[in-house]
Every structure is written in structure tokens, then in C-alpha cells.
Write a protein that holds these residues in place. Structure first.
Motif, PDB file in Angstrom:
ATOM      1  N   HIS A  66       0.862  -1.181   0.000  1.00  0.00           N
ATOM      2  CA  HIS A  66       0.000   0.000   0.000  1.00  0.00           C
ATOM      3  C   HIS A  66       0.901   1.235   0.000  1.00  0.00           C
ATOM      4  O   HIS A  66       1.785   1.362   0.843  1.00  0.00           O
ATOM      5  CB  HIS A  66      -0.888  -0.013   1.243  1.00  0.00           C
TER       6      HIS A  66
ATOM      7  N   ASN B 103       1.134   5.653  -0.617  1.00  0.00           N
ATOM      8  CA  ASN B 103       0.601   6.979  -0.897  1.00  0.00           C
ATOM      9  C   ASN B 103       1.760   7.954  -0.754  1.00  0.00           C
ATOM     10  O   ASN B 103       2.918   7.536  -0.766  1.00  0.00           O
ATOM     11  CB  ASN B 103      -0.617   7.317  -0.035  1.00  0.00           C
TER      12      ASN B 103
ATOM     13  N   GLU C 289     -11.488  -0.287   4.474  1.00  0.00           N
ATOM     14  CA  GLU C 289     -10.535  -0.287   3.370  1.00  0.00           C
ATOM     15  C   GLU C 289      -9.534  -1.418   3.506  1.00  0.00           C
ATOM     16  O   GLU C 289      -8.368  -1.316   3.100  1.00  0.00           O
ATOM     17  CB  GLU C 289      -9.821   1.061   3.247  1.00  0.00           C
TER      18      GLU C 289
ATOM     19  N   TYR D 188      -4.624  -4.870   5.635  1.00  0.00           N
ATOM     20  CA  TYR D 188      -5.246  -3.632   6.091  1.00  0.00           C
ATOM     21  C   TYR D 188      -4.296  -2.446   5.944  1.00  0.00           C
ATOM     22  O   TYR D 188      -3.079  -2.607   5.945  1.00  0.00           O
ATOM     23  CB  TYR D 188      -5.723  -3.766   7.542  1.00  0.00           C
ATOM     24  N   PRO D 189      -4.850  -1.232   5.813  1.00  0.00           N
ATOM     25  CA  PRO D 189      -4.022  -0.037   5.659  1.00  0.00           C
ATOM     26  C   PRO D 189      -3.471   0.439   7.003  1.00  0.00           C
ATOM     27  O   PRO D 189      -4.015   0.110   8.063  1.00  0.00           O
ATOM     28  CB  PRO D 189      -4.996   0.995   5.073  1.00  0.00           C
TER      29      PRO D 189
END
Length: 142
Positions: free
Chosen positions: A12, A14, A56, A75-76
Motif C-alpha cells: 500500500h 501513498n 478499506e 489492512y491499511p
């Protein structure tokens, strides 16, 4: 991302974080009573997939026996693991008790479906020995 990182869809990312978080969860029925059959396990998996989506998170694997279930959840980092755990147990308990009333009430555990306890283990990635070795081999400035 650094040029040293390979693209991995499980990571994950960002603007400020790159992470790869998985948890192995085990939920046990109250008093370890045999409650599940194949139909109930299928329904429990559906419910838990929906709950994970609200956080999410993704339910990557699910299976169980008559008295417990195993989940592998991706999971984030913004999610405190206790939050989806409480929701997974609470929502699944409400739905399963409503949909399988006759089967569950026959067992005699009152209004409780799951045991209060649970197992949560972090998993995925390299074994701890490899991570320790990697950290030890970093070039520390003198």
C-alpha cells in the motif's frame, strides 16, 4: 519510490507511506461450542468481507471449523487493528444470530456468539531472522 523497490500490488503506497500489513485473526465461539456448518461459514465469510471493506481492508483468506474461524486480513496503516476486529465480531454475531436463530439458540450460550478473546498475529514478508540480519548489516556511519 526508490529505484531499489520492485512494484508489488500488495504494498500500500501513498505520498508518505509504503506498507505491507497483514494480520492472521482467529475468533472462537463462546465456550468453544460447535456452531458452524458449511452454510454458516460461507455466510460468515460474506459478512466479514463486507466489514473489511468498510475499513478499506481486504479479507484475503477465510476458513473455519465447527467452533472457530481463521482470517487473513490485509489492512491499511491508518486502521488500528482492534477497530475492525471489534466490528468483525460484532457485526457477524448480529447477522448470524438473526439468520440462524434456531441453530444458535439450541446451543444455549445466551445472547453471545463469540468468545471475548481472540488471536491476532502479524504476518507476511520476510522471517524475523532475515529482517534482523538486514538491520544488522546496515552501514552505520562512524
Amino acid at each position: 519510490m526508490s529505484r531499489h523497490w520492485e512494484q508489488n500490488s500488495d504494498i500500500h503506497t501513498n505520498r508518505h507511506v509504503a506498507c505491507h500489513l497483514h494480520a492472521h485473526l482467529v475468533f472462537v465461539t463462546k465456550y468453544r461450542r460447535d456452531r458452524f456448518d458449511d452454510d454458516m461459514l460461507k455466510r460468515c465469510e460474506e459478512i466479514m468481507r463486507e466489514v473489511c471493506g468498510t475499513f478499506e481492508a481486504q479479507l484475503r483468506e477465510f476458513n473455519g471449523e465447527a467452533d472457530h474461524v481463521h482470517l487473513l486480513v490485509h489492512y491499511p496503516p491508518k486502521v488500528a487493528l482492534s477497530k475492525p476486529i471489534n466490528s468483525l465480531k460484532g457485526v457477524s454475531s448480529r447477522y448470524l444470530r438473526a439468520e440462524y436463530t434456531g441453530r444458535i439458540n439450541r446451543i444455549g450460550t445466551g445472547p453471545v456468539f463469540w468468545s471475548r478473546s481472540y488471536f491476532a498475529g502479524s504476518c507476511g514478508g520476510a522471517p524475523l531472522t532475515m529482517i534482523r540480519q538486514y538491520i544488522e548489516e546496515q552501514k552505520r556511519p562512524a
